[in-house]
Design an enzyme around this catalytic site. Structure first.
Site, PDB file in Angstrom:
ATOM      1  N   GLN A 102     -87.771 -70.942  86.832  1.00 62.38           N
ATOM      2  CA  GLN A 102     -86.305 -70.532  86.978  1.00 62.38           C
ATOM      3  C   GLN A 102     -85.385 -70.952  85.848  1.00 62.38           C
ATOM      4  OE1 GLN A 102     -83.421 -72.437  89.804  1.00 62.38           O
ATOM      5  NE2 GLN A 102     -83.561 -70.456  90.899  1.00 62.38           N
ATOM      6  N   CYS A 152     -76.670 -72.033  92.137  1.00 62.23           N
ATOM      7  CA  CYS A 152     -76.652 -73.360  92.192  1.00 62.23           C
ATOM      8  C   CYS A 152     -75.018 -73.605  92.043  1.00 62.23           C
ATOM      9  CB  CYS A 152     -77.143 -74.029  91.002  1.00 62.23           C
ATOM     10  SG  CYS A 152     -76.844 -75.739  90.820  1.00 62.23           S
ATOM     11  N   LYS A 203     -82.486 -65.348  92.517  1.00 62.56           N
ATOM     12  CA  LYS A 203     -82.241 -66.337  93.750  1.00 62.56           C
ATOM     13  C   LYS A 203     -80.614 -66.554  93.806  1.00 62.56           C
ATOM     14  CE  LYS A 203     -83.520 -70.407  95.903  1.00 62.56           C
ATOM     15  NZ  LYS A 203     -82.297 -71.278  96.454  1.00 62.56           N
ATOM     16  N   HIS A 248     -80.614 -67.441  99.592  1.00 65.15           N
ATOM     17  CA  HIS A 248     -80.128 -68.874 100.100  1.00 65.15           C
ATOM     18  C   HIS A 248     -79.211 -68.298 101.283  1.00 65.15           C
ATOM     19  CE1 HIS A 248     -79.121 -73.212 100.207  1.00 65.15           C
ATOM     20  NE2 HIS A 248     -78.831 -72.671 101.388  1.00 65.15           N
ATOM     21  N   GLY A 266     -83.166 -71.536 103.101  1.00 61.81           N
ATOM     22  CA  GLY A 266     -81.901 -72.299 103.681  1.00 61.81           C
ATOM     23  C   GLY A 266     -82.140 -73.013 104.816  1.00 61.81           C
ATOM     24  N   GLY A 279     -87.463 -75.766 101.244  1.00 64.02           N
ATOM     25  CA  GLY A 279     -86.798 -76.443 100.122  1.00 64.02           C
ATOM     26  C   GLY A 279     -87.073 -78.082 100.553  1.00 64.02           C
TER      27      GLY A 279
END
Length: 337
Positions: A64, A94, A133, A165, A206, A227
């Site tokens: 990533q 992020c 992502k 997410h 998520g 996660g």
């Protein structure tokens, strides 16, 4: 690779390093693993040998990247491909202060054209899949607009796989930790994305806490990314190959430790400190007798100078002793009845 994405373990900063990924691979031979996010600057100018190192057993494993300059992303993607990574993923989710100041991560949800430009450039530069992502939106964006717009721009640029997410990122007012819990989840929107874009591979991420939940989501989307559940309770990965991929046998915690031993021994011989490895093992026996003692021994003894495999053996002995004591109590209770 598309099949591998049916179950993946999320890229998590400070957690999914090569030691963590190697542990997860002992539990599942098929789950797709991700590196921590690496910025293009780190890949291009940092300690590349250390940052991009991984064990061959980790395959399939994805790199990533964090960045927003197409030329830098192309250069970093080519390096990742040359290093043997199976996929290059762009972080558009992020929410940390660092990514905001650097114009990458979740703030790119506001710049779908730029994301598409970056993805098109990487897709043309490498042969491995390039994926995105993302979040469903940021701040005051309407998720029904922001998510579909980003996906559509990137799809036209050649992207076919998206990890979503299923919550917004609040770039103002919430910390990165709060952004993992506070904004409400909208699984239905991600399910709808798959229904309305059936030609795309959609992976949901998520708040998914159990393998039962993951399997349920697979009725609506192509894949599930776990996660914190995978990190804090890694034993759930031991059922993934059978329940999600329909092949292979379950791996229990004790088997995982045995399978992990050769890796630990190699790393210790190479000079790696035991605690750097065993910190990822703390949740392995979560919920089982002896779990607290397992964590205590690894935490207290593992940080001492010269700590070696004997620490793992001592921690495992605590778990086995607790298991024996529980069996003995069960037998006594049965005889008393």
């Amino acid at each position: 690779m598309a099949h591998a994405s049916r179950l993946s373990v999320a890229p998590m900063m400070d957690w999914t390093d090569r030691h963590c990924r190697s542990l997860h691979r002992t539990l599942s031979a098929r789950a797709l693993l991700y590196t921590e996010m690496l910025t293009t600057g780190a890949v291009l100018h940092g300690e590349r040998e250390r940052l991009l190192a991984y064990d061959p057993a980790e395959h399939p494993v994805a790199l990533q990247l964090g960045g927003s300059e197409p030329a830098d992303l192309v250069a970093a993607a080519r390096i990742g491909e040359a290093e043997g990574y199976d996929e290059i993923n762009l972080n558009v989710g992020c929410p940390s202060d660092r990514v905001q100041s650097g114009r990458f991560g979740a703030c790119l949800m506001r710049e779908p054209e730029l994301v598409a430009e970056c993805m098109a450039a990487m897709g043309a530069a490498v042969k491995v899949p390039v994926t995105v992502k993302c979040r469903i939106g940021v701040d005051d964006q309407d998720p029904e607009q922001s998510l579909f717009q980003l996906v559509d721009f990137c799809a036209r640029a050649g992207v076919s796989t998206f990890v979503v997410h299923a919550r917004k990122a609040w770039l103002k007012g919430l910390s990165p930790k709060e952004n993992r819990d506070v904004p409400p989840l909208d699984y239905r929107l991600v399910h709808r994305l798959k229904r309305e874009r059936p030609e795309l591979t959609i992976v949901i991420n998520g708040g998914i806490a159990t393998l039962d939940e993951a399997v349920e989501h697979l009725d609506a989307v192509d894949g599930v990314m776990l996660g914190r559940a995978a990190y804090h309770t890694p034993a759930i990965l031991g059922e993934v190959d059978r329940r999600v991929f329909g092949a292979g046998e379950d791996v229990d915690c004790f088997q995982a430790v045995e399978l992990y031993r050769p890796y630990i021994a190699r790393e210790l011989a190479a000079g790696t400190h035991l605690a750097a490895i065993t910190r990822h093992m703390l949740g392995l026996f979560h919920g089982l007798p002896g779990a607290r003692a397992w964590r205590r021994v690894l935490t207290v003894e593992g940080v001492k100078p010269g700590a070696g495999m004997e620490v793992v053996d001592a921690a495992l002995a605590q778990v086995l002793r607790a298991q024996d004591e529980r069996r003995a109590r069960s037998l006594e209770a049965g005889e008393a009845a």
